[in-house]
Design an enzyme around this catalytic site. Structure first.
Site, PDB file in Angstrom:
ATOM      1  N   LYS A   1      -1.834   4.695  14.115  1.00 51.81           N
ATOM      2  CA  LYS A   1      -3.244   4.394  13.818  1.00 51.81           C
ATOM      3  C   LYS A   1      -4.103   5.641  14.056  1.00 51.81           C
ATOM      4  CE  LYS A   1      -4.966   0.945  12.832  1.00 51.81           C
ATOM      5  NZ  LYS A   1      -5.218   0.283  11.512  1.00 51.81           N
TER       6      LYS A   1
ATOM      7  N   THR B   1      -8.304   0.830  15.913  1.00 53.28           N
ATOM      8  CA  THR B   1      -8.103   0.164  17.207  1.00 53.28           C
ATOM      9  C   THR B   1      -8.519   1.050  18.376  1.00 53.28           C
ATOM     10  OG1 THR B   1      -6.350  -0.625  18.673  1.00 53.28           O
ATOM     11  CG2 THR B   1      -5.704   1.007  17.081  1.00 53.28           C
ATOM     12  N   ASP B   2      -8.828   0.424  19.499  1.00 56.58           N
ATOM     13  CA  ASP B   2      -9.144   1.200  20.709  1.00 56.58           C
ATOM     14  C   ASP B   2      -7.883   1.857  21.286  1.00 56.58           C
ATOM     15  OD1 ASP B   2      -7.880  -1.086  21.703  1.00 56.58           O
ATOM     16  OD2 ASP B   2      -9.457  -1.603  23.135  1.00 56.58           O
ATOM     17  N   GLU B   3      -6.696   1.422  20.826  1.00 55.66           N
ATOM     18  CA  GLU B   3      -5.460   1.972  21.407  1.00 55.66           C
ATOM     19  C   GLU B   3      -5.277   3.457  21.106  1.00 55.66           C
ATOM     20  OE1 GLU B   3      -1.923  -0.309  21.235  1.00 55.66           O
ATOM     21  OE2 GLU B   3      -2.977  -2.208  21.398  1.00 55.66           O
TER      22      GLU B   3
ATOM     23  N   TYR C   1       2.819   2.539  17.531  1.00 51.50           N
ATOM     24  CA  TYR C   1       1.720   1.869  16.813  1.00 51.50           C
ATOM     25  C   TYR C   1       0.426   2.670  16.949  1.00 51.50           C
ATOM     26  CZ  TYR C   1      -2.299  -1.236  16.221  1.00 51.50           C
ATOM     27  OH  TYR C   1      -3.525  -1.757  15.851  1.00 51.50           O
TER      28      TYR C   1
ATOM     29  N   ILE D   1       0.824  -1.231   0.000  1.00 51.91           N
ATOM     30  CA  ILE D   1       0.000   0.000   0.000  1.00 51.91           C
ATOM     31  C   ILE D   1       0.851   1.271   0.000  1.00 51.91           C
ATOM     32  CG2 ILE D   1      -2.090  -1.031   0.984  1.00 51.91           C
ATOM     33  CD1 ILE D   1      -1.249   0.241   3.713  1.00 51.91           C
TER      34      ILE D   1
ATOM     35  N   ASN E   1      -8.992  -5.811  21.709  1.00 53.92           N
ATOM     36  CA  ASN E   1      -8.099  -6.946  21.383  1.00 53.92           C
ATOM     37  C   ASN E   1      -8.860  -8.134  20.828  1.00 53.92           C
ATOM     38  OD1 ASN E   1      -6.590  -5.318  23.406  1.00 53.92           O
ATOM     39  ND2 ASN E   1      -5.071  -6.924  23.118  1.00 53.92           N
TER      40      ASN E   1
END
Ligand code: NAD
Ligand code: DAU
Length: 351
Positions: free
Chosen positions: A161, A132-134, A157, A62, A186
């Site tokens: 995101k 993600t929830d992160e 990371y 990508i 997760n």
């Protein structure tokens, strides 16, 4: 117009379950799985569906702008489900630039290609970004992440995101691009690469290696069975509102140490070992830098607006997962040979 859906990262853990669901459920859609097959991508994950006439695989990166633009022109993808990413927090600590490249630049290249193709003719098209929830950072001992929680990422990371989420939104605001974003907790289940906690511990129990628990093991995650995530993605893709975000979670919080003890218990019983034997492998090791204390999702929006809820209990999901690894030891051996050994030694040196 016939749907020609580009799914990125379809050879990875979650992507493979999403591709399988779309290919087998929607025979009138053409599904293009685009994946560069990094260490985390594995076409074995899709062996059972590769002969379906509506399934197409494209090996591409990508971040390769010229190739991505050419592919959009050639295939005229009507929609994008974007999952391709560097996904492991520990690797982002050792090689943050790789995460910026794939997760930020790669997402922008896809957004741009999609905009160049459909701008001013957006009707019936959609860019779905899987996140993600992160991105929300960490919770204390109480509270839940909602869709309006401020972004506060702590690892390279999660910062990459978060950045990609912002670009998706910006394309929506600036160019009117119809998008939807989901932020999930997760995942666990079949095909999970054994660098992540659950499959790493399954593999280590099978090979008699220590089970490395970072810090004091009191860190908390909200676990969701991967097929329930794929079901949620299908629902949001078809029924979600444009320009909206939905949080997806398992209503299932576990401290790492309790989760690993539960895993040991189930493994001992399935392997016919004495109760307590796998627990002896638990070893507390150096903590992850910037380790988020707790993630927990408030999934009431997707539950109330779209009627989604997890379909399996954690006990069932974990049991299915262990059974899958016990029945697919070849898969596990294949992905843990070669470069995995170098990764493992660097990550867990001296443990
Ligand atoms: P994964 O690491 O198992 O798979 C990622 C896939 O992307 C691999 O097949 C890899 O080959 C491919 N890929 C990586 N870089 C690429 C590039 N430059 N070009 C093309 N393909 C590339 O990841 P996963 O756990 O399946 O996660 C998928 C998505 O879901 C990610 O965007 C991740 O951030 C998100 N997510 C994951 C979880 C989780 O618990 N695993 C939870 C919430 C959100
Ligand atoms: O919350 C969603 C995120 O979940 C996804 O966006 C990520 O792609 C995915 O990797 C996952 O991130 P985590 O860092 O939470 O997952 P991981 O399996 O790496 O770690 C889970 C917890 O277990 C975390 O608190 C760190 C801890 N851990 C992990 C490993 C690999 C250990 O204690 N020991 C380990 O060896």
């Amino acid at each position: 117009m016939k749907k020609k859906i580009l799914i990125t990262g379809g050879a990875g853990f979650i992507g493979s379950h999403v591709v399988r669901r779309f290919v087998t459920k929607y025979s009138d859609y053409d599904i293009f799985n685009l994946d560069s097959l990094t260490y985390a991508g594995n076409l074995e994950n899709l062996k059972d569906i590769e002969a379906y006439p509506n399934y197409h695989f494209i090996k591409a990166d990508i971040t390769d702008e010229a190739t991505i633009n050419k592919l959009f022109e050639e295939h005229q993808f009507t929609d994008v489900l974007h999952l391709a990413a560097e996904s492991h927090v520990d690797r982002s600590i050792t090689d943050p630039l790789a995460f910026a490249k794939t997760n930020i630049l790669g997402t922008m290249i896809l957004l741009n290609a999609f905009k160049n193709l459909w701008s001013e003719r957006w009707d019936g098209h959609r860019f779905y970004h899987i996140s993600t929830d992160e991105v929300y950072g960490t919770l204390g001992e109480t509270g839940l992440f909602t869709e309006t929680t401020s972004y506060d990422p702590n690892s390279p990371y999660s910062a990459s995101k978060a950045s990609s989420d912002h670009f998706v939104r910006a394309y929506g605001e600036t160019y009117g691009m119809p998008y939807v974003i989901t932020n999930c907790s997760n995942n666990y289940g079949p095909n999970h690469f054994p660098e992540k906690l659950i499959p790493l511990c399954i593999n280590n129990i099978l090979t008699g290696k220590p089970l490395p628990i970072y810090g004091n093991g009191k860190y908390t995650r909200d676990w969701l069975y991967v097929i329930d995530h794929a079901i949620a993605i299908d629902l949001v893709f078809h029924k979600g509102e444009n320009h909206e975000t939905y949080n997806i979670g398992g209503f299932n919080e576990w401290q790492n140490i309790d989760l690993v003890r539960e895993l040991c218990k189930q493994m001992d019983s399935k392997l016919g070992k004495d109760e307590g034997s796998s627990e002896k492998l638990i070893t507390f090791v150096k903590d992850r830098p910037g380790h988020d204390l707790r993630y927990a999702i408030d999934a009431s929006k997707i539950n109330q607006e779209l009627g989604w809820a997890p379909s399996v209990t954690f006990e069932e999901g974990l049991s299915n997962t262990i059974d899958w690894y016990l029945n697919n030891e070849d898969w596990l051996q294949e992905v843990t040979s070669g470069n995995y050994q170098n990764y493992y030694q660097n990550q867990y040196k001296g443990e």
